[in-house]
Scaffold this motif. Structure first.
Motif, PDB file in Angstrom:
ATOM      1  N   PHE A  10      15.086  -4.698  23.653  1.00  0.00           N
ATOM      2  CA  PHE A  10      15.307  -4.787  25.324  1.00  0.00           C
ATOM      3  C   PHE A  10      14.697  -3.979  26.020  1.00  0.00           C
ATOM      4  O   PHE A  10      13.844  -4.213  27.140  1.00  0.00           O
ATOM      5  N   TRP A  11      14.763  -2.560  25.992  1.00  0.00           N
ATOM      6  CA  TRP A  11      14.183  -1.504  26.793  1.00  0.00           C
ATOM      7  C   TRP A  11      12.766  -1.353  26.528  1.00  0.00           C
ATOM      8  O   TRP A  11      12.049  -1.209  27.807  1.00  0.00           O
ATOM      9  N   LEU A  12      12.123  -1.714  25.623  1.00  0.00           N
ATOM     10  CA  LEU A  12      10.664  -1.915  25.581  1.00  0.00           C
ATOM     11  C   LEU A  12      10.200  -2.852  26.384  1.00  0.00           C
ATOM     12  O   LEU A  12       9.281  -2.934  27.144  1.00  0.00           O
ATOM     13  N   TYR A  20       7.813  -5.123  31.516  1.00  0.00           N
ATOM     14  CA  TYR A  20       7.729  -6.157  32.693  1.00  0.00           C
ATOM     15  C   TYR A  20       7.572  -5.082  33.844  1.00  0.00           C
ATOM     16  O   TYR A  20       7.100  -5.492  34.802  1.00  0.00           O
ATOM     17  N   ALA A  21       8.605  -4.123  33.856  1.00  0.00           N
ATOM     18  CA  ALA A  21       8.599  -3.267  34.988  1.00  0.00           C
ATOM     19  C   ALA A  21       7.175  -2.851  35.514  1.00  0.00           C
ATOM     20  O   ALA A  21       6.791  -2.550  36.633  1.00  0.00           O
ATOM     21  N   LEU A  22       6.720  -2.240  34.380  1.00  0.00           N
ATOM     22  CA  LEU A  22       5.367  -1.475  34.542  1.00  0.00           C
ATOM     23  C   LEU A  22       4.238  -2.309  35.371  1.00  0.00           C
ATOM     24  O   LEU A  22       3.590  -2.308  36.217  1.00  0.00           O
ATOM     25  N   ALA A  76       4.965   4.602  22.183  1.00  0.00           N
ATOM     26  CA  ALA A  76       5.833   5.351  22.921  1.00  0.00           C
ATOM     27  C   ALA A  76       7.436   4.878  22.370  1.00  0.00           C
ATOM     28  O   ALA A  76       8.219   5.988  22.285  1.00  0.00           O
ATOM     29  N   PHE A  77       7.599   3.835  22.086  1.00  0.00           N
ATOM     30  CA  PHE A  77       8.796   3.335  21.550  1.00  0.00           C
ATOM     31  C   PHE A  77       9.106   3.150  20.275  1.00  0.00           C
ATOM     32  O   PHE A  77      10.212   2.716  19.540  1.00  0.00           O
ATOM     33  N   GLY A  78       7.854   3.611  19.522  1.00  0.00           N
ATOM     34  CA  GLY A  78       8.179   3.648  18.178  1.00  0.00           C
ATOM     35  C   GLY A  78       7.629   2.606  17.410  1.00  0.00           C
ATOM     36  O   GLY A  78       8.146   2.261  16.250  1.00  0.00           O
ATOM     37  N   TYR A  79       7.145   1.569  18.057  1.00  0.00           N
ATOM     38  CA  TYR A  79       6.417   0.316  17.428  1.00  0.00           C
ATOM     39  C   TYR A  79       5.208   0.324  17.422  1.00  0.00           C
ATOM     40  O   TYR A  79       4.312  -0.930  17.643  1.00  0.00           O
ATOM     41  N   ALA A  80       4.267   1.267  16.676  1.00  0.00           N
ATOM     42  CA  ALA A  80       2.929   0.810  16.607  1.00  0.00           C
ATOM     43  C   ALA A  80       2.337  -0.177  15.867  1.00  0.00           C
ATOM     44  O   ALA A  80       2.927  -0.493  14.787  1.00  0.00           O
TER      45      ALA A  80
END
Length: 316
Positions: free
Chosen positions: A37-39, A44-46, A170-174
């Protein structure tokens, strides 16, 4: 042409925002985006912050920003108006899909995938309309060519993919696929930029002092006396010139920071992994931003308007 700071920010920020937004939706529809969710919220926010800030900054270059809404009524003949209409419309399908992705991922997945597809198409069309604002200006040889629309689309894809890669890392999902996309987009944009500059250096506008004045049948035309004793609006906005040595230096900065260094940083980060990957990916975004702002500044500074022929320029 005079490189207005507001327009430079507009073309770089909104292009990156639309590129990121389109890729984010495409990855989600294709099932390639992590269920985080936060990713997704950060993505979307950026993208919306970049798009909105860019669009708002574009009004700062207007003499009367409060009248900007009137431009929306001229969509039949104006690419500026079409860009404004498409920018507003794009918020609808992309916003609906974003809300679906964040809060109702299991609701009508087929229908929402179609809505997301419309949103991706709207992002592409909006960037194309922005490019055509400049490509449609026949008096400016540096803009009125096929390189410009292609470049705007490539730069949006490039900046969007580099941003998406940095978010995932950054969120650990390379994701290898996103890394490869970012590198491929950077290389493709680099090839386009070099080809565009070669075109710019090897061609000139068909307009000459002779054709502009209609006196070509009498021989070569030269300026006898300046029409003004001091700079006027036309010369400030359309007669801006940059020294060749400065342009050459800035081109190197644009190529190095905007395209080459981000590729190196992304690949080095992939090799390092862990914290090194995160640091290299974020640094790639910062370096790319410096390079693309420089590239956009040159896009305006190196453009010559035909009106310069009436003020002593040898070519446009």
């Amino acid at each position: 042409m005079h490189p207005a700071k507001s327009v430079i920010f507009f073309t770089t920020a909104s292009g990156a925002g639309y590129g990121l937004l389109a890729l984010l939706i495409a990855a989600t529809i294709g099932g390639l985006f992590p269920a985080d969710f936060w990713l997704a919220f950060a993505g979307y926010a950026l993208s919306y912050v970049l798009i909105t800030a860019g669009l708002l900054s574009s009004t700062f270059h207007l003499g009367h920003p409060e009248r900007a809404w009137r431009a929306l009524t001229q969509w039949r003949s104006s690419w500026l108006s079409r860009e404004g209409v498409m920018a507003i419309f794009t918020f609808l399908p992309t916003g609906l899909y974003g809300l679906h992705h964040l809060f109702f991922p299991d609701l009508l997945p087929g229908v929402m995938a179609l809505v997301g597809g419309v949103g991706i198409f709207a992002c592409i069309v909006t960037v194309y309309c922005t490019a055509m604002i400049y490509a449609s200006l026949k008096p400016v040889h540096a803009w009125s060519n096929g390189y410009v629309p292609m470049g705007y689309l490539l730069l949006a894809l490039m900046t969007g993919s580099v941003l998406l890669n940095s978010l995932l890392v950054a969120f650990g999902y390379a994701a290898t696929l996103v890394i490869l996309l970012a590198v491929a987009a950077l290389v493709a944009a680099l090839i386009w930029k070099v080809a565009y500059w070669r075109f710019l250096d090897s061609t000139k506008s068909i307009s000459t002092p002779e054709s502009a004045t209609g006196l070509g049948e009498f021989g070569s035309v030269k300026l006898f006396e300046a029409p003004h004793t001091e700079a006027n609006y036309l010369m400030k906005e359309m007669g801006f010139q940059i020294a060749r040595k400065h342009a050459a230096a800035l081109r190197k900065i644009a190529l190095g920071a905007g395209f080459i260094l981000p590729v190196i940083l992304i690949l080095v980060g992939l090799y390092l992994g862990g914290i090194g990957l995160i640091a290299a990916s974020l640094l790639a975004v910062i370096v790319m931003a410096i390079g693309i702002v420089t590239e956009r500044w040159l896009f305006f500074a190196e453009a010559r308007h035909t009106v310069g022929l009436y003020y002593g320029a040898s070519h446009a």
